[in-house]
Design a protein around this motif. Structure first.
Motif, short mmCIF file in Angstrom:
data_model
loop_
_atom_site.label_atom_id
_atom_site.label_comp_id
_atom_site.label_asym_id
_atom_site.label_seq_id
_atom_site.Cartn_x
_atom_site.Cartn_y
_atom_site.Cartn_z
N THR A 34 35.61 64.95 32.28
CA THR A 34 34.97 63.65 32.40
C THR A 34 33.48 63.73 32.13
O THR A 34 32.85 64.78 32.30
N ILE A 35 32.92 62.60 31.70
CA ILE A 35 31.47 62.45 31.65
C ILE A 35 31.09 61.14 32.30
O ILE A 35 31.78 60.13 32.17
N ALA A 36 29.99 61.16 33.05
CA ALA A 36 29.36 59.95 33.58
C ALA A 36 28.01 59.85 32.88
O ALA A 36 27.21 60.79 32.93
N PHE A 37 27.76 58.73 32.21
CA PHE A 37 26.54 58.64 31.40
C PHE A 37 25.63 57.50 31.84
O PHE A 37 26.07 56.51 32.41
N ASP A 38 24.34 57.69 31.56
CA ASP A 38 23.37 56.62 31.74
C ASP A 38 23.36 55.76 30.48
O ASP A 38 23.30 56.28 29.36
N PRO A 39 23.39 54.43 30.61
CA PRO A 39 23.34 53.56 29.44
C PRO A 39 22.00 53.68 28.71
O PRO A 39 21.01 54.21 29.25
N SER A 40 21.98 53.18 27.50
CA SER A 40 20.72 53.11 26.75
C SER A 40 19.64 52.44 27.57
O SER A 40 19.90 51.50 28.32
N PHE A 41 18.42 52.95 27.44
CA PHE A 41 17.21 52.38 28.04
C PHE A 41 17.09 52.60 29.55
O PHE A 41 16.17 52.07 30.17
N THR A 42 18.02 53.34 30.14
CA THR A 42 18.00 53.49 31.60
C THR A 42 18.21 54.94 32.00
O THR A 42 18.69 55.77 31.22
N GLY A 43 17.86 55.25 33.26
CA GLY A 43 18.10 56.58 33.81
C GLY A 43 17.45 57.66 32.98
O GLY A 43 16.30 57.54 32.54
N GLU A 44 18.20 58.73 32.72
CA GLU A 44 17.69 59.84 31.91
C GLU A 44 17.96 59.64 30.43
O GLU A 44 17.57 60.48 29.61
N SER A 45 18.62 58.56 30.05
CA SER A 45 18.88 58.28 28.65
C SER A 45 17.64 57.75 27.96
O SER A 45 16.69 57.29 28.59
N GLY A 46 17.64 57.84 26.63
CA GLY A 46 16.51 57.39 25.84
C GLY A 46 16.56 55.91 25.55
O GLY A 46 17.38 55.16 26.08
N GLY A 47 15.67 55.50 24.64
CA GLY A 47 15.60 54.11 24.23
C GLY A 47 14.42 53.38 24.83
O GLY A 47 14.16 53.48 26.02
N THR A 48 13.69 52.68 23.96
CA THR A 48 12.58 51.83 24.40
C THR A 48 12.73 50.46 23.75
O THR A 48 13.26 50.35 22.64
N PRO A 49 12.25 49.40 24.42
CA PRO A 49 11.61 49.41 25.73
C PRO A 49 12.60 49.76 26.83
O PRO A 49 13.81 49.64 26.64
N ARG A 50 12.08 50.17 27.96
CA ARG A 50 12.94 50.58 29.06
C ARG A 50 13.54 49.36 29.78
O ARG A 50 13.01 48.26 29.74
N TYR A 51 14.65 49.63 30.43
CA TYR A 51 15.29 48.66 31.34
C TYR A 51 15.74 47.38 30.64
O TYR A 51 15.56 46.27 31.12
N ILE A 93 20.04 56.04 19.67
CA ILE A 93 19.54 56.26 21.03
C ILE A 93 20.27 57.44 21.65
O ILE A 93 21.50 57.52 21.61
N GLU A 94 19.53 58.37 22.19
CA GLU A 94 20.11 59.55 22.81
C GLU A 94 20.46 59.25 24.26
O GLU A 94 19.64 58.75 25.03
N LEU A 95 21.70 59.53 24.62
CA LEU A 95 22.20 59.26 25.95
C LEU A 95 22.38 60.55 26.73
O LEU A 95 22.78 61.57 26.17
N ALA A 96 22.09 60.48 28.02
CA ALA A 96 22.24 61.62 28.92
C ALA A 96 23.48 61.42 29.78
O ALA A 96 23.76 60.30 30.22
N ALA A 97 24.20 62.52 30.01
CA ALA A 97 25.43 62.42 30.80
C ALA A 97 25.61 63.68 31.63
O ALA A 97 25.06 64.74 31.33
N ASP A 98 26.39 63.54 32.69
CA ASP A 98 26.88 64.68 33.46
C ASP A 98 28.32 64.93 33.05
O ASP A 98 29.14 64.00 33.06
N MET A 99 28.63 66.16 32.69
CA MET A 99 30.00 66.53 32.35
C MET A 99 30.62 67.29 33.51
O MET A 99 30.01 68.21 34.06
#
Length: 353
Positions: A110-127, A63-69
């Protein structure tokens, strides 16, 4: 009425720049292109003391995760680094990004990341929430940080807020690369889901919950989609518990609302609670050998999670810090001015040697 409101709140909350990655060219071919917002859409103002960019990385489930660095403008070549996530049902544009930016101002990458299935991160099903996958998300963040040219891989820590405090402690128990862990206003999600608030649920109540959730699984499969449990309630009755009002004040107002936040909107899918029922997160917390700082408001309804988790910890490098008169959501943002950034800076500088 009061009990119904508390249970509704529980279910809603628990079931609620440039892009960089570190993979080889071959792995990059397999990366999903996430839609990453380039505008500043945080719930807090941008600091002029740090540089900011979007990054992505994969966990070991693919699962690809999105983060702010966030990088200090005058950072050194080999910095200590911190990964931040939470609260449970929030996104990186809320509390975790605020913590990450503050700690970057103090010299950490630092990085703040969205968990799997949420926010801008990947993964299905959502939420969907998972004690295993969401713990792995923290370990994947450590993977990413460990191979950055400007990070010292021996000086990596994590911060988990709210439900992600339990995930962070679980990650620290399994990942020896994590040298220091901070939990802030922690929830043990497996405990609250299996036992209810204040451990009020018994075996029969758990059985009824299992029946309801498994009935929902059938409905979801029949319908071809996962029903959402709903985020924080839109209208709060006068007799609602104070913490329900506090959640509303953060997630449903301009103070903390974000369009991608589960708690601000539709919440987790209804069956997300199932895996937490059988998988206690803090089973091996007593085996954490690295440093841990547990922070909580002493007036928070959730304070017992931190006190009991701290009691499991061993060694002389563990510390419990209770913030006088602070409630749960006071540690979500800077409105109350009680988040102990100085203490966290001191803790990480001491333990990320």
């Amino acid at each position: 009425m009061r009990k119904t409101i508390i249970m509704a709140a529980l279910i809603g909350l628990m079931l609620t720049g440039s892009t960089t990655n570190v993979y080889s060219q071959q792995n990059n071919k397999n990366m999903t292109n996430l839609e990453l917002t380039q505008e500043w859409d945080k719930t807090f103002p941008k600091s002029d003391k740090v540089d900011h960019k979007k990054v992505t990385f994969r966990n070991r489930y693919g699962i690809e995760l999105a983060a702010d660095m966030y990088t200090p403008k005058n950072g050194s070549q080999r910095m200590a680094a911190i990964a931040v996530c939470g609260p449970f049902g929030a996104v990186k544009e809320q509390s975790s990004g605020l913590y990450a930016q503050h700690m970057a101002e103090r010299g950490f990458l630092t990085i703040a990341f969205d968990p799997s299935f949420t926010g801008e991160s990947g993964g299905t099903p959502r939420y969907v929430a998972s004690p295993d996958i969401n713990t792995e998300d923290f370990c994947a963040a450590v993977d990413f940080l460990s191979v950055q040219d400007n990070v010292d891989p021996e000086r990596i820590g994590i911060i988990g807020i709210c439900g992600w405090g339990g995930m962070a402690m679980n990650a620290a128990a399994i990942d020896t690369r994590i040298k220091a862990t901070v939990t802030s206003t922690m929830y043990d999600m497996s405990r609250v889901i299996a036992n209810g608030y204040f451990d009020s649920m018994d075996e029969d109540a758990r059985y009824e919950m299992r029946k309801q959730l498994n009935t929902q699984r059938t409905e979801d499969y029949r319908n071809g989609e996962y029903a959402l449990a709903g985020g924080v309630i839109d209208e709060v009755p006068e007799d609602a518990p104070f913490f329900v009002k506090d959640y509303f004040d953060y997630y449903k107002t301009s103070r903390g609302y974000h369009k991608r936040s589960l708690n601000s909107n539709g919440g987790w899918n209804k069956t997300s609670a199932l895996s937490f029922l059988n998988m206690p997160l803090l089973s091996y917390a007593g085996e954490i050998r690295s440093a841990v700082l547990v922070i909580h408001g002493d007036k928070a309804h959730s304070c017992y999670f931190s006190k009991d988790a701290f009691a499991k910890l061993k060694g002389n490098n563990k510390e419990l810090m209770l913030i006088p008169n602070a409630v749960h959501t006071d540690l979500y943002d800077d409105q109350a001015g009680v988040i102990p950034y100085d203490k966290m800076e001191e803790f990480f500088k001491k333990n990320l040697l």
